[in-house]
Design a protein around this motif. Sequence first.
Motif, mmCIF file in Angstrom:
data_model
loop_
_atom_site.group_PDB
_atom_site.id
_atom_site.type_symbol
_atom_site.label_atom_id
_atom_site.label_comp_id
_atom_site.label_asym_id
_atom_site.label_seq_id
_atom_site.Cartn_x
_atom_site.Cartn_y
_atom_site.Cartn_z
ATOM 1 N N GLN A 98 75.071 43.644 114.189
ATOM 2 C CA GLN A 98 75.711 43.960 112.908
ATOM 3 C C GLN A 98 76.409 45.314 112.872
ATOM 4 O OE1 GLN A 98 72.154 43.771 110.364
ATOM 5 N NE2 GLN A 98 72.340 45.990 110.067
ATOM 6 N N LEU A 106 73.088 41.206 105.010
ATOM 7 C CA LEU A 106 73.598 42.574 104.787
ATOM 8 C C LEU A 106 73.480 42.992 103.320
ATOM 9 C CD1 LEU A 106 76.690 42.833 107.203
ATOM 10 C CD2 LEU A 106 74.301 43.388 107.630
ATOM 11 N N THR A 143 78.796 46.707 109.860
ATOM 12 C CA THR A 143 78.356 47.646 108.823
ATOM 13 C C THR A 143 79.221 48.919 108.852
ATOM 14 O OG1 THR A 143 76.635 48.414 110.327
ATOM 15 C CG2 THR A 143 75.967 46.820 108.675
#
Length: 426
Positions: A115, A139, A119
């Motif tokens: 991720q 998320l 992010t």
Amino acid sequence: MTFKDLGIIEPILKALKAEGYTNPTPIQEQSIPILLRGTDLLGCAQTGTGKTAAFSIPIIQQLVLDREADKGQRKIRTLVVTPTRELAIQIGENFTSYSRFTGIKNTVIFGGIKQGRQTDALKKGVDVLIATPGRLLDLMNQGFISLNDVKYAVLDEADQMLDMGFIHDIKKIIAKLPSNRQSLFFSATMPPAIAELSKKILGDFERVTIKPQQATAEKVEQGIYFVSKKNKSQLLIHLLEKDPTDSVLVFSRTKHGANKIVKQLAKADIKADAIHGNKSQNARQKALGEFKDGDLKVLIATDIAARGIDVEELSLVINYDLPNVPETYVHRIGRTGRASASGVALSFCDVEERPYLKDIQKLINQQVPVIKDHPFEDDASEAVPLEEKRQPQNRQKQRTGQSKYRGGRNSYRNRNRSRNNRSQKE
Ligand code: AMP
């Protein structure tokens, strides 16, 4: 009708010109005015109709105009939720193209990879977030994403979401959206669960329905085999053995059926793989990648799983089962003959599927030529005459079509006949 006539602003017109779009497609012509008015939209349309531009262009335009009124920090003002990573990437690319002269920023998030990069992009700030449901919720739960500022929410390919088991995730996401928003809901089909879901998302809405292009059917060489259900797998093996070099996409109406075909082909030493909603994203991605690269010659797919497939050199589509929705037939056979413009679509039809064939022929306004003399011919085929046989103008079409097989590139008819002759001699 031009994009300018639809009231599209100059920076977007410039981008569309650079993309080579001269005129809006029917779904764009119908949806853009509704969306620019701020009304919710229910779109019944499949990929390939220009659906992505139909929603992304008016959204970009509204984001540009909103931003002029509100010069604050970048926040997620548009959320697009789509079932697969391929679709998410495609939508992201479209947003990037159409918004390139506007300063609107987007990012794409999906599962199956780390991720970190996603992010990082989110921290820098985006106007448009395109996401698959699982990673989005993940998320959100980790605090990287807030949906509090979303003004435009798009749910894409809703029926595929249902097929892939995302319905609960979708409901959770909807619950987090602000009520003061414009909502767009797209689905190719409207089973009751999807109609129910659309009510949860949409306020007062307008509906746009786009049927797949009928013209496609005319470009593809078609043939129908009357065969009993129990002999379908043998007929498939027979055709594949006769033509082992081609990339073949085989359509099955059900997921279970698709798995069964793979097993039956394996018994005949024909390597095949299946893609459908019960397979993991990774498994589907792998099968599709091998098929596109030519390492896998035979791919079995259900209709929904086949949606994102765009394979340039697909020379043969086989309808192992006839679809009960005639438009689906047009969509399936439109998968072939794109690059080479000489695609072939062959369909297996058992007695129970005869009514589907009638509906298909009515829709395409064409008699699909019957391929006879194959080793697995269903004796009952003559017992249930097709309605079209009573129409002399269609009989001519049928003869013309059949002659194509005799001399055509694939010559299925010839092969079948020689095989049949052989088996009679033996
Ligand atoms: P979609 O249905 O969104 O997957 O779009 C199908 C394809 O049509 C994509 O390759 C788009 O780039 C292309 N496309 C969309 N709108 C237009 C248009 N107005 N003119 C030409 N091509 C278009």
